[in-house]
Design a protein around this motif. Structure first.
Motif, PDB file in Angstrom:
ATOM      1  N   UNK A  96     -11.176   7.561   7.587  1.00  0.00           N
ATOM      2  CA  UNK A  96     -11.982   7.586   6.371  1.00  0.00           C
ATOM      3  C   UNK A  96     -11.170   7.137   5.162  1.00  0.00           C
ATOM      4  N   UNK A  97     -11.840   6.636   4.111  1.00  0.00           N
ATOM      5  CA  UNK A  97     -11.131   6.324   2.869  1.00  0.00           C
ATOM      6  C   UNK A  97     -10.452   7.579   2.313  1.00  0.00           C
ATOM      7  N   UNK A  98      -9.334   7.367   1.646  1.00  0.00           N
ATOM      8  CA  UNK A  98      -8.596   8.490   1.076  1.00  0.00           C
ATOM      9  C   UNK A  98      -7.158   8.098   0.813  1.00  0.00           C
ATOM     10  N   UNK A  99      -6.362   9.017   0.293  1.00  0.00           N
ATOM     11  CA  UNK A  99      -4.977   8.692  -0.089  1.00  0.00           C
ATOM     12  C   UNK A  99      -4.092   8.283   1.080  1.00  0.00           C
ATOM     13  N   UNK A 100      -4.429   8.707   2.309  1.00  0.00           N
ATOM     14  CA  UNK A 100      -3.619   8.358   3.478  1.00  0.00           C
ATOM     15  C   UNK A 100      -4.131   7.127   4.207  1.00  0.00           C
ATOM     16  N   UNK A 101      -5.258   6.568   3.773  1.00  0.00           N
ATOM     17  CA  UNK A 101      -5.842   5.434   4.470  1.00  0.00           C
ATOM     18  C   UNK A 101      -4.891   4.240   4.459  1.00  0.00           C
ATOM     19  N   UNK A 102      -4.691   3.655   5.633  1.00  0.00           N
ATOM     20  CA  UNK A 102      -3.728   2.563   5.760  1.00  0.00           C
ATOM     21  C   UNK A 102      -4.166   1.292   5.041  1.00  0.00           C
ATOM     22  N   UNK A 103      -5.432   1.204   4.644  1.00  0.00           N
ATOM     23  CA  UNK A 103      -5.921   0.069   3.866  1.00  0.00           C
ATOM     24  C   UNK A 103      -5.728   0.284   2.359  1.00  0.00           C
ATOM     25  N   UNK A 104      -5.311   1.482   1.959  1.00  0.00           N
ATOM     26  CA  UNK A 104      -5.258   1.777   0.533  1.00  0.00           C
ATOM     27  C   UNK A 104      -6.664   1.862  -0.042  1.00  0.00           C
ATOM     28  N   UNK A 105      -6.846   1.337  -1.228  1.00  0.00           N
ATOM     29  CA  UNK A 105      -8.163   1.403  -1.875  1.00  0.00           C
ATOM     30  C   UNK A 105      -8.870   0.056  -1.924  1.00  0.00           C
ATOM     31  N   UNK A 106      -8.184  -1.019  -1.509  1.00  0.00           N
ATOM     32  CA  UNK A 106      -8.763  -2.356  -1.604  1.00  0.00           C
ATOM     33  C   UNK A 106      -8.500  -3.156  -0.337  1.00  0.00           C
ATOM     34  N   UNK A 107      -9.531  -3.857   0.108  1.00  0.00           N
ATOM     35  CA  UNK A 107      -9.420  -4.747   1.251  1.00  0.00           C
ATOM     36  C   UNK A 107     -10.001  -6.097   0.845  1.00  0.00           C
ATOM     37  N   UNK A 108      -9.323  -7.185   1.248  1.00  0.00           N
ATOM     38  CA  UNK A 108      -9.735  -8.540   0.874  1.00  0.00           C
ATOM     39  C   UNK A 108     -10.016  -9.339   2.150  1.00  0.00           C
ATOM     40  N   UNK A 109     -11.230  -9.242   2.684  1.00  0.00           N
ATOM     41  CA  UNK A 109     -11.547  -9.938   3.938  1.00  0.00           C
ATOM     42  C   UNK A 109     -11.937 -11.399   3.715  1.00  0.00           C
ATOM     43  N   UNK A 110     -11.796 -12.187   4.762  1.00  0.00           N
ATOM     44  CA  UNK A 110     -12.250 -13.577   4.763  1.00  0.00           C
ATOM     45  C   UNK A 110     -12.476 -13.974   6.218  1.00  0.00           C
ATOM     46  N   UNK A 111     -13.462 -14.816   6.504  1.00  0.00           N
ATOM     47  CA  UNK A 111     -13.790 -15.153   7.894  1.00  0.00           C
ATOM     48  C   UNK A 111     -12.620 -15.829   8.620  1.00  0.00           C
ATOM     49  N   UNK A 112     -12.288 -15.304   9.805  1.00  0.00           N
ATOM     50  CA  UNK A 112     -11.306 -15.935  10.677  1.00  0.00           C
ATOM     51  C   UNK A 112     -11.428 -15.314  12.059  1.00  0.00           C
ATOM     52  N   UNK A 113     -11.054 -16.041  13.106  1.00  0.00           N
ATOM     53  CA  UNK A 113     -11.296 -15.578  14.477  1.00  0.00           C
ATOM     54  C   UNK A 113     -10.595 -14.283  14.838  1.00  0.00           C
ATOM     55  N   UNK A 114      -9.460 -13.968  14.192  1.00  0.00           N
ATOM     56  CA  UNK A 114      -8.682 -12.799  14.588  1.00  0.00           C
ATOM     57  C   UNK A 114      -8.893 -11.601  13.660  1.00  0.00           C
ATOM     58  N   UNK A 115      -9.856 -11.694  12.742  1.00  0.00           N
ATOM     59  CA  UNK A 115     -10.171 -10.596  11.827  1.00  0.00           C
ATOM     60  C   UNK A 115      -8.947 -10.144  11.037  1.00  0.00           C
TER      61      UNK A 115
END
Length: 220
Positions: A96-115
């Motif tokens: 879940x989102x939160x202070x321990x989340x490995x993504x932090x607070x922001x994710x910047x996705x873009x289309x690509x075969x390997x995600x």
């Protein structure tokens, strides 16, 4: 160049691929879906050692019923964690989102075969490490807020709410190029960096270029 920052990229056994794509939106309060090898090697092992106290602790893990976007959760007690650690059973673990989340607070996705995507991280200390090839393939940003501010044309990248996975579209698409360069100019002349992935070997560059071409996304 308008800016630069340190990044953490894929480890040698899970290299960050070369990619040409386009970014259309950013994600606030992202979930993190644990890769299967981390579920086996770390989460299952620590759950067996610490029991449900570990699993329900500050990390915010959930066991998901399947791999769909609207998956339900299932009780962690119902999982055979010994089978998971042995690789006989595969489960989806979402953080879940939160202070321990490995993504932090922001994710910047873009289309690509390997995600692969760019993202924030709570572990800022690793940007001081000499070898920053430490991730599972995605790219951790030293200052995700600063990057988000640039993408948003100067606006502060503040989450518009507390809900998970809030997507905010960019005013205009941004081309993204992930490449691999081991030569750099310096005042003293050309300097060569460590060939971390071995892609400077004969034939490896052509294979990498083919991977990049295969990942191209048509632009509107």
């Amino acid at each position: 160049p308008v800016d630069s920052m340190k990044v953490i990229v894929g480890m040698k056994k899970l290299p960050t691929p070369m990619i040409a794509s386009v970014m259309y939106y950013i994600t606030y309060n992202p979930y993190w879906n644990a890769p299967d090898h981390l579920v086996r090697e770390q989460i299952a092992r620590k759950t067996l050692a610490g029991g449900m106290k570990y699993f329900r602790g500050k990390m915010g893990y959930q066991v998901m019923a399947d791999w769909t976007a609207d998956s339900a959760t299932i009780p962690a007690e119902s999982v055979d964690w010994k089978a998971v650690q042995a690789g006989k059973t595969h489960v989806r673990i979402r953080q879940d989102p939160g202070p321990e989340n490995f993504m932090g607070i922001l994710k910047f996705p873009f289309p690509n075969p390997e995600d692969i995507y760019l993202h924030d991280t709570p572990a800022k200390g690793h940007f001081n490490d000499a070898n920053r090839a430490q991730s599972n393939g995605c790219i951790r940003l030293e200052d995700a807020k600063r990057f988000g501010r640039w993408l948003l044309g100067g606006r502060e990248p503040t989450p518009p709410g507390a809900e998970p996975e809030i997507q905010v579209q960019l005013q205009q698409p941004v081309p993204i190029y992930v490449t691999y360069i081991t030569a750099q100019p310096t005042p003293q002349g050309l300097t060569f960096l460590k060939d971390e992935y071995g892609w400077d070997q004969p034939g490896a560059a052509q294979m990498g270029a083919a991977e990049m071409a295969a990942s191209r996304v048509p632009r509107d």
